[in-house]
Scaffold this motif. Structure first.
Motif, short mmCIF file in Angstrom:
data_model
loop_
_atom_site.label_atom_id
_atom_site.label_comp_id
_atom_site.label_asym_id
_atom_site.label_seq_id
_atom_site.Cartn_x
_atom_site.Cartn_y
_atom_site.Cartn_z
N GLU A 1 0.81 -1.07 -0.04
CA GLU A 1 -0.09 0.25 -0.12
C GLU A 1 0.79 1.16 -0.01
N ALA A 2 2.02 1.23 0.24
CA ALA A 2 2.85 2.36 0.59
C ALA A 2 3.05 3.01 -0.64
N ASP A 3 3.10 2.45 -1.96
CA ASP A 3 3.17 3.42 -3.24
C ASP A 3 2.15 4.24 -3.22
N ASP A 4 0.74 3.57 -3.11
CA ASP A 4 -0.53 4.22 -3.34
C ASP A 4 -0.65 5.68 -2.25
N LEU A 5 -0.35 5.07 -0.96
CA LEU A 5 -0.33 6.19 0.06
C LEU A 5 0.63 7.35 -0.16
#
Length: 440
Positions: A281-285
């Motif tokens: 999820e890090a990239d989207d966040l």
């Protein structure tokens, strides 16, 4: 017509007409450059040169946005908001609810002031603290224009009055240094005393905003806030502990390296490594956070281009010279004209720290010629520099509050941040600054 005056006027009028600030800054810069005799090619070259100066600030805000989203994911600020909301729910009287309102206002004021000296992080706290509190603020029907005024007061008054943190940079490293460079001996000047009366003008403006202008309730759409800030936010002691560690790491690194970029990045890394923000999820966040702060970043970049064009025209000096020709030997008129010119310059540049070096070299000899004391000279130059920080569409003192108050689209940058802070701070600062120049 003076190019600087025309450019600032065009930019402000377009902004008030709800044309996007970035567009207003670009058109204002082009008009100012052409009126200043630079020609289209030289104007664009100056504008492009200035863009690079704003890139660092823009990237800092983008990374700070990503860090703010991670904070939201952890539930730290929401835990605070839920605690306050529970307090609101337990209150069954108008008086008790009002006490919670004043507690919130006092909290935001204290944090804003502390961000300039106790923990000099400037506007970094706003996207972390304010968005999660929007639901509570709106539940209490607190006018967000009031909150914008409260935060802006805390961002400006400490640096123009207290020689600690950012105040040490502004008052000692910039103000006194440039006044000395221009030919005035300031060895016996107490800079805090010199800026006391203008600072009282800021206090007066804050009291008017709090007690009169925005004391009435204002209704906001709670559904919009729920969609953006309170949807599926889960937290527990572990996520809160990790969030506290990430905040501590980010602030410590920023103070150590003087880099908001590295601080926000390492804070985000703490969330990722701990698992509070899942790796997939890090990239989207990260992207979501950068989008949240993108508007402010582009405004700051455009503002630097605008400022570079104004400097390249060389007409800041001619603006001052034109004012001097109207002054004659009148000290009262001289002080007023210098303050008004400072207001116009800072409104366009958007930074008090950048304005003082530009105006000091011109204002100080004029102050000497009119017979102002060294303390009055420091006061005039300092106040002229601070004027326009509040109320400028391109100032981080207005952009910062907007970034936190407009996450749900219910707070307009110009009409809810810029205009209220301009009216409540620039006008009193003009009056109190003029009085100070006459009595010091």
């Amino acid at each position: 017509m003076n190019a600087v005056l025309a450019a600032v006027g065009i930019m402000l009028v377009m902004s008030l007409c709800r044309i996007h600030v970035v567009v207003a800054l670009i058109i204002g810069a082009l008009a100012g450059g052409l009126l200043g005799g630079l020609g289209m090619e030289a104007t664009l070259a100056a504008f492009n040169k200035g863009l690079g100066a704003g890139a660092t600030v823009a990237l800092s805000y983008a990374l700070l946005g990503a860090f703010a989203v991670a904070i939201g994911k952890s539930g730290l600020a929401h835990a605070l908001a839920d605690r306050i909301l529970a307090m609101v729910g337990r209150q069954h009287s108008e008086k008790a609810t009002a006490s919670v309102k004043w507690l919130l206002i006092a909290l935001l004021l204290a944090v804003s002031v502390a961000s300039q000296n106790v923990l000099p992080i400037h506007i970094a706290f706003i996207p972390l603290l304010v968005p999660p509190l929007l639901y509570v603020l709106s539940k209490l029907q607190i006018d967000r224009r009031l909150i914008a005024c409260v935060i802006t007061f805390g961002l400006i008054t400490p640096y123009m009055f207290l020689p600690v943190g950012f105040g040490n940079i502004f008052l000692n490293n910039i103000l006194l240094a440039n006044v000395t460079k221009a030919g005035v001996d300031v060895s016996g000047v107490n800079v805090t005393q010199a800026m006391l009366i203008p600072a009282l003008g800021m206090v007066f403006g804050l009291l008017v905003a709090v007690l009169f202008s925005y004391r009435k309730k204002r209704v906001y759409n709670l559904a919009k806030i729920s969609q953006t800030e309170r949807n599926q936010v889960q937290y527990n002691p572990r996520t809160l502990a990790v969030a506290g560690l990430a905040v501590a790491v980010a602030f410590a690194v920023q103070l150590w390296l003087d880099s908001m970029i590295v601080g926000a990045l390492l804070g985000f890394v703490v969330f990722t490594v701990s698992g509070v923000v899942r790796w997939r999820e890090a990239d989207d966040l990260f992207t979501e956070g950068m989008k949240m702060m993108a508007m402010i970043g582009f405004i700051m970049i455009s503002a630097q281009g605008f400022a570079e064009v104004m400097t390249a025209t060389g007409q800041v000096t001619s603006l001052v010279d034109s004012s001097v020709s109207l002054i004659g030997e009148s000290r009262g008129l001289g002080a007023l004209m210098m303050l008004v010119v400072g207001l116009l310059v800072t409104m366009g540049i958007g930074s008090s720290f950048s304005t003082v070096p530009i105006i000091a070299a011109i204002f100080v000899p004029l102050c000497l010629a009119l017979g102002f004391s060294p303390m009055a000279t420091v006061c005039i130059v300092g106040t002229a520099g601070a004027l326009g920080d509040a109320g400028s569409p391109a100032s981080d003192s207005t952009l910062g509050p907007t970034s936190g108050l407009n996450v749900d689209g219910q707070h307009h940058h110009i009409w809810d941040s810029v205009v209220p802070t301009f009216l409540h701070y620039n006008l009193p600062l003009l009056a109190f600054g003029w009085i100070a120049a006459m009595v010091l």
